[in-house]
Design a protein around this motif. Structure first.
Motif, PDB file in Angstrom:
ATOM      1  N   ARG A   1      -3.665   5.824  -4.872  1.00 34.67           N
ATOM      2  CA  ARG A   1      -2.381   5.557  -5.520  1.00 34.67           C
ATOM      3  C   ARG A   1      -1.631   4.412  -4.848  1.00 34.67           C
ATOM      4  N   ASP A   2      -1.153   3.507  -5.669  1.00 33.32           N
ATOM      5  CA  ASP A   2      -0.221   2.472  -5.230  1.00 33.32           C
ATOM      6  C   ASP A   2       1.174   3.036  -5.483  1.00 33.32           C
TER       7      ASP A   2
ATOM      8  N   ASN B   1      -2.336   4.897 -13.347  1.00 38.74           N
ATOM      9  CA  ASN B   1      -2.133   3.522 -13.812  1.00 38.74           C
ATOM     10  C   ASN B   1      -1.683   2.595 -12.678  1.00 38.74           C
ATOM     11  N   ARG B   2      -1.367   3.154 -11.499  1.00 35.08           N
ATOM     12  CA  ARG B   2      -0.996   2.328 -10.341  1.00 35.08           C
ATOM     13  C   ARG B   2      -2.024   2.591  -9.250  1.00 35.08           C
TER      14      ARG B   2
END
Length: 148
Positions: free
Chosen positions: A139-140, A7-8
């Protein structure tokens, strides 16, 4: 290429336009090896310039094509941490001046005459590594920075 994102996440193609360092991980008889490299992203492949014999990663790739590449965009002041982790296979390809020029222009600017002599006049004594990712984790991992 399978992209694994939670989700990031972030836009992989935009991220790959940045002149960041990549870390190429290969296998040797003595165990894993890591090489910091410049790269160029084109047609969902990562291109890297190799200069044998001073660069040993081309020989390792010829012996074992499986490798991984990690790229991180980090800014301590803002807390930005963007990470792309690639797993796949690489091949050693004949030198291509066009790909090499596009790669080096990202890092050194458009005017080859102004580049360090280390990067001028590359040719057939060089090779290109073509890395084809099977999967990439995007990924963030950014965080809120603490005040200084």
């Amino acid at each position: 290429m399978k992209i694994i994102s939670g989700n990031r996440s972030f836009d992989l193609d935009e991220f790959m336009k940045k002149p960041l360092f990549a870390h190429l991980s290969t296998m040797a008889d003595e165990g894993p090896r890591e090489s910091p490299v410049w790269f160029y992203w084109e047609d969902q492949c990562i291109w890297i310039i190799g200069t044998p014999p001073s660069d040993t990663f081309p020989k390792r790739i010829e012996e074992n094509s499986k490798c991984a590449i990690g790229i991180v965009d980090f800014d301590r002041r803002t807390g930005k941490v963007l990470h792309a982790g690639f797993r796949g296979s690489a091949t050693v390809e004949k030198f291509d001046k066009g790909i090499a020029t596009r790669l080096l222009t990202r890092y050194l600017g458009p005017n080859e005459e102004e580049w360090s002599p280390n990067f001028q006049g590359l040719g057939d004594s060089n090779v290109l590594i073509k890395f084809v990712p099977e999967t990439v984790v995007v990924r963030d991992q950014s965080y809120a920075p603490s005040g200084e």
